[in-house]
Design an enzyme around this catalytic site. Structure first.
Site, PDB file in Angstrom:
ATOM      1  N   ASP A   1      42.578  80.554  33.592  1.00 49.03           N
ATOM      2  CA  ASP A   1      41.303  79.999  33.399  1.00 49.03           C
ATOM      3  C   ASP A   1      40.837  78.845  34.062  1.00 49.03           C
ATOM      4  O   ASP A   1      39.978  77.879  33.214  1.00 49.03           O
ATOM      5  CB  ASP A   1      41.023  80.014  31.958  1.00 49.03           C
ATOM      6  CG  ASP A   1      39.846  79.984  31.248  1.00 49.03           C
ATOM      7  OD1 ASP A   1      38.680  80.426  31.984  1.00 49.03           O
ATOM      8  OD2 ASP A   1      39.286  79.713  30.173  1.00 49.03           O
TER       9      ASP A   1
ATOM     10  N   LYS B   1      38.575  76.278  35.997  1.00 52.48           N
ATOM     11  CA  LYS B   1      37.175  76.198  36.073  1.00 52.48           C
ATOM     12  C   LYS B   1      36.776  74.728  35.895  1.00 52.48           C
ATOM     13  O   LYS B   1      37.555  74.000  35.343  1.00 52.48           O
ATOM     14  CB  LYS B   1      36.176  76.955  35.086  1.00 52.48           C
ATOM     15  CG  LYS B   1      36.820  76.698  33.565  1.00 52.48           C
ATOM     16  CD  LYS B   1      35.939  77.856  32.832  1.00 52.48           C
ATOM     17  CE  LYS B   1      36.546  77.604  31.276  1.00 52.48           C
ATOM     18  NZ  LYS B   1      35.796  78.395  30.164  1.00 52.48           N
TER      19      LYS B   1
ATOM     20  N   ASN C   1      37.690  72.848  32.655  1.00 52.54           N
ATOM     21  CA  ASN C   1      39.041  72.666  32.282  1.00 52.54           C
ATOM     22  C   ASN C   1      39.679  71.541  33.296  1.00 52.54           C
ATOM     23  O   ASN C   1      41.130  71.446  33.311  1.00 52.54           O
ATOM     24  CB  ASN C   1      39.891  73.870  32.371  1.00 52.54           C
ATOM     25  CG  ASN C   1      39.489  74.836  31.261  1.00 52.54           C
ATOM     26  OD1 ASN C   1      38.894  74.282  30.367  1.00 52.54           O
ATOM     27  ND2 ASN C   1      39.617  76.275  31.259  1.00 52.54           N
TER      28      ASN C   1
ATOM     29  N   ASP D   1      43.784  73.119  28.927  1.00 50.45           N
ATOM     30  CA  ASP D   1      43.520  74.232  28.377  1.00 50.45           C
ATOM     31  C   ASP D   1      44.276  75.337  29.103  1.00 50.45           C
ATOM     32  O   ASP D   1      43.971  76.488  29.924  1.00 50.45           O
ATOM     33  CB  ASP D   1      41.965  74.764  28.692  1.00 50.45           C
ATOM     34  CG  ASP D   1      41.525  75.650  27.400  1.00 50.45           C
ATOM     35  OD1 ASP D   1      42.628  76.155  26.758  1.00 50.45           O
ATOM     36  OD2 ASP D   1      40.427  75.922  27.158  1.00 50.45           O
TER      37      ASP D   1
ATOM     38  N   THR E   1      37.025  83.246  32.373  1.00 49.78           N
ATOM     39  CA  THR E   1      35.622  83.262  32.348  1.00 49.78           C
ATOM     40  C   THR E   1      34.969  83.977  33.423  1.00 49.78           C
ATOM     41  O   THR E   1      35.414  83.976  34.638  1.00 49.78           O
ATOM     42  CB  THR E   1      35.260  81.585  32.422  1.00 49.78           C
ATOM     43  OG1 THR E   1      36.119  80.989  31.508  1.00 49.78           O
ATOM     44  CG2 THR E   1      33.623  81.247  32.051  1.00 49.78           C
TER      45      THR E   1
END
Ligand code: ADE
Length: 312
Positions: free
Chosen positions: A158, A160, A163, A176, A204
């Site tokens: 994840d 992004k 994060n 995260d 996401t």
């Protein structure tokens, strides 16, 4: 094992006696050791708070997870993965450090580094986009951190700009790890097996790779794809795949349908084009990415790549 024992954080205090001998006292940490100030962020089942250790005045980001919610929503596995990943990745540049964990009747607490310059996303939004030099500064750090994560047998899944946190020196801290995946080890060679299979969807929409949507496959190339999206976003100000809803975003991702804005630097355009390809096996590895022309002035062996640029 006793779960409360496992979650207990202990502070070791070594005290000197008058006769020169020492003794070690174990102090159990609780939420009353912290003065909670304000909310830094909110997740679906957690809240990150800025808190100061009342004994040392050191600031921390304390992630507070609601036990009842975690159990009800069957997220226990993810909470344990997050804790275990951070413990494995330990104290290393580029990864948010987990100092200790503890719990009370209602909540689990993760005591993390406080990254005082917030999210990379906020920085991109503040300036609209980042220039080539700043993009290179963050990309180099991302590549270093991602190599370390992958070499440890972990896939983040994840990645992004939300994060990617920035500490007081503008160094990145990836956070995260709640949706991370551990790669299995080959019993004969001890090498991590990247089987590219996974059971459930995570991530996401804007940063999810086509293979995850098509065959639920996850491996290191998923994180590489996300890296490509993040590099694009730093230059363009918005992610390459973004529609009015997740379904339409997924359509764009599966068709690898994106467009470079006018003025997008050609050297970074070439790098992004090589990364954002549908077949995960065709994507460059971290080793190959490091050899790209964009990074020709980077000395990857001197891991302190960040000295030569400090953002405003
Ligand atoms: N937001 C979420 N986690 C954070 C952290 N560790 N530091 C600062 N802001 C955050």
């Amino acid at each position: 094992s006793n779960p409360s024992e496992e979650w207990a954080a202990k502070l070791k205090v070594v005290e000197k006696n008058s006769d020169g001998t020492t003794q070690t006292r174990i102090i159990r940490r609780t939420s009353s050791d912290f003065k909670f100030e304000r909310e830094l962020g909110e997740g679906s089942y957690s809240t990150v708070m800025l808190a100061h250790d009342i004994h040392t005045e050191k600031p921390y980001a304390v992630k507070v997870l609601d036990k009842r919610h975690i159990v009800k929503e069957k997220k226990v596995k993810y909470v344990n993965i997050e804790k275990e990943s951070l413990n494995i990745l330990g104290r290393r540049n580029g990864i948010v450090h987990l100092f200790f964990t503890f719990q009370d009747e209602y909540s689990l607490y993760f005591v993390l580094d406080y990254a005082s310059n917030g999210e990379l996303l906020s920085l991109i939004k503040k300036y609209g986009s980042l220039n080539e030099e700043v993009t290179k500064y963050y990309t180099c750090q991302l590549i270093d951190a991602l190599k370390y994560i992958h070499d440890s047998g972990i896939i983040h899944r994840d990645l992004k700009p939300e994060n990617i946190l920035l500490d007081q020196d503008w160094k990145i801290q990836i956070t995260d790890f709640g949706t991370a995946k551990f790669l299995d080890k080959d019993p004969s060679t001890g090498a991590f097996i990247d089987d590219g299979r996974a059971k459930s969807f995570v991530g996401t929409a804007e940063y999810v790779s086509p293979e995850l949507l098509n065959d639920k496959a996850v491996g290191k190339p998923c994180d590489i794809w996300a890296l490509g999206c993040i590099i694009f976003q730093m230059i363009a100000g918005k992610p390459p795949f973004k529609a009015t809803n997740d379904y339409l975003t997924f359509q764009q991702v599966m068709k690898v349908k994106y467009a470079f804005s006018a003025g997008f630097p050609s050297i970074i355009r070439d790098l992004v084009k090589r990364i954002l390809v549908p077949i995960p096996g065709d994507r460059p590895t971290i080793k190959e990415i490091k050899k790209h022309l964009f990074f020709q002035d980077i000395n990857w062996k001197a891991s302190e790549t960040s000295i030569w640029y400090t953002p405003p």
